[in-house]
Design a protein around this motif. Sequence first.
Motif, short mmCIF file in Angstrom:
data_model
loop_
_atom_site.label_atom_id
_atom_site.label_comp_id
_atom_site.label_asym_id
_atom_site.label_seq_id
_atom_site.Cartn_x
_atom_site.Cartn_y
_atom_site.Cartn_z
N TRP A 63 0.83 -1.21 0.00
CA TRP A 63 0.00 0.00 0.00
C TRP A 63 0.86 1.26 0.00
N THR A 64 1.99 1.21 0.71
CA THR A 64 2.91 2.34 0.72
C THR A 64 3.44 2.59 -0.69
N GLN A 65 3.81 1.52 -1.39
CA GLN A 65 4.31 1.67 -2.75
C GLN A 65 3.24 2.25 -3.67
N LEU A 66 2.02 1.75 -3.56
CA LEU A 66 0.93 2.24 -4.40
C LEU A 66 0.63 3.71 -4.12
N LEU A 67 0.54 4.06 -2.85
CA LEU A 67 0.25 5.45 -2.49
C LEU A 67 1.38 6.39 -2.92
N MET A 68 2.62 5.92 -2.87
CA MET A 68 3.75 6.74 -3.31
C MET A 68 3.66 6.98 -4.82
N VAL A 69 3.35 5.95 -5.58
CA VAL A 69 3.19 6.11 -7.02
C VAL A 69 2.07 7.10 -7.31
N TRP A 70 0.95 6.95 -6.65
CA TRP A 70 -0.17 7.86 -6.86
C TRP A 70 0.21 9.30 -6.52
N ALA A 71 0.87 9.48 -5.38
CA ALA A 71 1.25 10.84 -4.95
C ALA A 71 2.20 11.49 -5.96
N VAL A 72 3.17 10.74 -6.44
CA VAL A 72 4.12 11.28 -7.41
C VAL A 72 3.42 11.65 -8.71
N PHE A 73 2.56 10.77 -9.20
CA PHE A 73 1.85 11.05 -10.45
C PHE A 73 0.96 12.29 -10.32
N ARG A 128 -2.54 -3.27 -21.01
CA ARG A 128 -1.48 -4.07 -20.38
C ARG A 128 -1.63 -4.15 -18.87
N GLN A 129 -2.50 -3.39 -18.30
CA GLN A 129 -2.68 -3.35 -16.85
C GLN A 129 -3.67 -4.41 -16.41
N ARG A 130 -3.23 -5.64 -16.41
CA ARG A 130 -4.10 -6.76 -16.03
C ARG A 130 -3.60 -7.38 -14.74
N GLY A 131 -4.49 -8.09 -14.10
CA GLY A 131 -4.12 -8.82 -12.89
C GLY A 131 -4.24 -7.96 -11.65
N ALA A 132 -4.30 -8.64 -10.53
CA ALA A 132 -4.43 -7.95 -9.25
C ALA A 132 -3.07 -7.77 -8.60
N THR A 139 -6.83 -4.05 -9.07
CA THR A 139 -6.20 -4.44 -10.33
C THR A 139 -5.12 -3.43 -10.68
N ARG A 140 -4.19 -3.84 -11.51
CA ARG A 140 -3.08 -2.97 -11.91
C ARG A 140 -3.55 -1.74 -12.67
N PHE A 141 -4.76 -1.78 -13.19
CA PHE A 141 -5.37 -0.64 -13.86
C PHE A 141 -5.28 0.61 -12.99
N TRP A 142 -5.46 0.46 -11.69
CA TRP A 142 -5.50 1.61 -10.77
C TRP A 142 -4.14 2.27 -10.60
N SER A 144 -2.41 3.25 -13.10
CA SER A 144 -2.33 4.21 -14.20
C SER A 144 -3.29 5.38 -14.08
N VAL A 145 -4.32 5.26 -13.29
CA VAL A 145 -5.35 6.30 -13.23
C VAL A 145 -4.78 7.67 -12.85
N PRO A 146 -3.98 7.80 -11.78
CA PRO A 146 -3.43 9.13 -11.47
C PRO A 146 -2.47 9.64 -12.55
N LEU A 147 -1.72 8.75 -13.18
CA LEU A 147 -0.83 9.16 -14.25
C LEU A 147 -1.61 9.74 -15.41
N ILE A 148 -2.68 9.09 -15.79
CA ILE A 148 -3.50 9.56 -16.91
C ILE A 148 -4.18 10.88 -16.55
N ALA A 149 -4.69 10.98 -15.32
CA ALA A 149 -5.34 12.23 -14.89
C ALA A 149 -4.35 13.38 -14.91
N SER A 150 -3.15 13.14 -14.40
CA SER A 150 -2.13 14.18 -14.37
C SER A 150 -1.69 14.54 -15.79
N ALA A 151 -1.52 13.54 -16.65
CA ALA A 151 -1.11 13.81 -18.03
C ALA A 151 -2.17 14.62 -18.77
#
Length: 183
Positions: A63-73, A128-132, A139-142, A144-151
């Motif tokens: 969860w820390t890794q996921l939240l860090m990715v989201w925060a950076v994006f 390409r974002q498949r699987g949990a 799912t791995r889809f989540w 990419s969501v902040p990256l796409i929103a930021s882009a």
Amino acid sequence: MKNAVSSRRGPPWFRLVDRVLEAVAEVFQIVAECFLAIMLVINFLNIVLRNLGFPSLLWVSPWTQLLMVWAVFLAFYVMYRRHLDIVLMIVMGRFGHIGVKLSRILTAIAGLVVVGVLLAEVPQILSRQRGAMDLIGLTRFWLSVPLIASALMLFVHFLFDLIALLAGWADDETPGDEEAMSW
């Protein structure tokens, strides 16, 4: 708190778009800060529990890794919107007002190209974002969501900035690091 975009000139629709872009930046910043706070709390809790003899909370690390990715994006947009990116003002300042304006135009064009390529690849990225993700349940889809929103917001920002520069509605003052200390 004055930021680099707060005093834009231009027609009412332009000032409205500017306010909306700034409001989105504020929301992204608050969300990124909340993610950082959550990471701090769950990691502190995990450390305390382990020191009290309880087993480690296995879900904290993913969860820390996921939240860090989201925060950076999410922070990508905020940093460019508020001109907190790296600016070579020492070099550009030697060319005067025209050099600074030209550098901002080139930055906006380069930003549009880079973010445009990223947005054009969104269907491929999402396919390409498949699987949990392990121990998270999302799912791995989540990822990419902040990256796409930021882009998407960066694309609008760079387009808006380019229009402001070409129409003469942009601020004349060069971006500084006044707000850098707030981060």
